[in-house]
Structures are given as structure tokens and as C-alpha cells.
Design a protein around this motif. Structure first.
Motif, PDB file in Angstrom:
ATOM      1  N   GLU A  76       0.827  -1.209   0.000  1.00 50.66           N
ATOM      2  CA  GLU A  76       0.000   0.000   0.000  1.00 50.66           C
ATOM      3  C   GLU A  76       0.863   1.262   0.000  1.00 50.66           C
ATOM      4  O   GLU A  76       0.595   2.219  -0.733  1.00 50.66           O
ATOM      5  N   HIS A  77       1.911   1.268   0.812  1.00 51.27           N
ATOM      6  CA  HIS A  77       2.796   2.439   0.873  1.00 51.27           C
ATOM      7  C   HIS A  77       3.535   2.662  -0.442  1.00 51.27           C
ATOM      8  O   HIS A  77       3.713   3.806  -0.879  1.00 51.27           O
ATOM      9  N   GLU A  79       2.486   1.792  -3.442  1.00 50.38           N
ATOM     10  CA  GLU A  79       1.517   2.295  -4.417  1.00 50.38           C
ATOM     11  C   GLU A  79       1.184   3.760  -4.156  1.00 50.38           C
ATOM     12  O   GLU A  79       1.044   4.553  -5.086  1.00 50.38           O
ATOM     13  N   LYS A  80       1.083   4.135  -2.880  1.00 49.56           N
ATOM     14  CA  LYS A  80       0.808   5.538  -2.546  1.00 49.56           C
ATOM     15  C   LYS A  80       2.002   6.422  -2.937  1.00 49.56           C
ATOM     16  O   LYS A  80       1.812   7.529  -3.452  1.00 49.56           O
ATOM     17  N   LEU A  84       2.139   9.624  -5.451  1.00 51.20           N
ATOM     18  CA  LEU A  84       2.622  10.939  -5.014  1.00 51.20           C
ATOM     19  C   LEU A  84       3.607  11.568  -5.996  1.00 51.20           C
ATOM     20  O   LEU A  84       3.839  12.774  -5.949  1.00 51.20           O
TER      21      LEU A  84
END
Length: 159
Positions: A76-77, A79-80, A84
Motif C-alpha cells: 500500500e505504501h 503504491e501511494k 505521489l
């Protein structure tokens, strides 16, 4: 023996460099997110089908949570972080080029005597920083393919 170019803030002084850097960073982050997703998928399937013998149902669930949870968070991190990079690119373009160009145009419009017109943006009269990049928005090489960030840095240092 060739040496790698050393980092300096000037490398991200042009919009096409930031665009190439963001695209390359996005690609690397996406590939790492895909890698973690594959490991996570395999680990979850393996654990669900082959729980270690001797574990109670609760203990098997608890241990699986400790394995599956961090992998899901890491994915998840990543992909975030990849998402960004679009914000990085937009903020850079807006903060370093669009807003200063508008301020300069407004300032020049106030300072011009009656009857004179301000130069058009992109006319080359505002300096190197506000000149528009390639029409496609991507830094195109001689063969039409997009150059990567490091390729652009190498070209700058070799010239």
C-alpha cells in the motif's frame, strides 16, 4: 572509467527533467509494489493451504496476520508513493514555473508604458526557466523516444 554524475539541485531545474525523474521513480516504485504483491499473494496462498501442524485455529490466524499484514502495508505504501510522484511533478511545475511566470507577467503589465504590450510567454524573453518544453510534455530524444532522467543528466554533463 566513467564516473556517475554527482547530485546537485540544478538537475531538477527544468520541467522536462522533473517529468523524467518522476516517471522513472514512478516506474521503479510500481515494479517494487508488483514484486511485493507477488510475494504477498504466494505467502497468503501458501499459509492458507499449508498451515503448520500443531497450531490451533487462533494461533494460525494470529501468525498469518503477522505475515500478511506487513506485506499488505508495504504494498500500500509503495503504491501511494508512486501516486505521489504526480503531486511532486505538478507542484514543481506550478511552484517553479507557472506561478513565477504569472507574477512576472503581472509585474511587467504594471510597469509597461501606455500602448506597449508585454512579451508573450514562451517567446524566449523571460529566460531559460520559463521556456516551454517539448510539445508532448515528455523529453524526447533524437529518435523520438522519451529520455530517462539519468540519460538527460549524462547528456548535460557530456555537453
Amino acid at each position: 572509467m566513467t564516473t556517475a554524475p554527482q547530485w546537485s539541485g540544478e538537475m531538477l531545474d527544468r520541467p522536462e527533467m522533473v517529468q523524467a525523474f518522476s516517471a522513472q521513480l514512478r516506474q521503479v516504485l510500481a515494479s517494487h509494489a508488483d514484486y511485493v504483491a507477488r510475494i504477498r499473494r504466494d505467502a497468503e496462498a501458501m499459509w492458507d493451504e499449508n498451515p503448520p501442524e500443531g497450531y490451533s485455529t487462533f494461533e494460525a490466524w494470529w501468525r498469518a496476520k503477522w505475515v500478511k499484514g506487513p506485506l499488505a502495508d508495504i504494498q500500500e505504501h509503495l503504491e501511494k508513493a508512486a501516486a505521489l510522484t504526480f503531486r511532486l511533478e505538478a507542484r514543481y511545475r506550478k511552484g517553479r514555473h507557472e506561478i513565477p511566470a504569472r507574477r512576472l507577467a503581472a509585474k511587467q503589465a504594471k510597469e509597461l508604458p501606455q500602448g506597449q504590450q508585454a512579451p508573450v510567454l514562451g517567446s524566449g524573453q523571460f529566460g531559460r526557466r520559463t521556456q516551454p518544453g517539448p510539445a508532448s510534455g515528455a523529453a524526447a530524444g533524437q529518435d523520438g523516444a522519451a529520455d530517462g532522467f539519468l540519460d538527460m543528466i549524462r547528456k548535460d554533463h557530456s555537453a
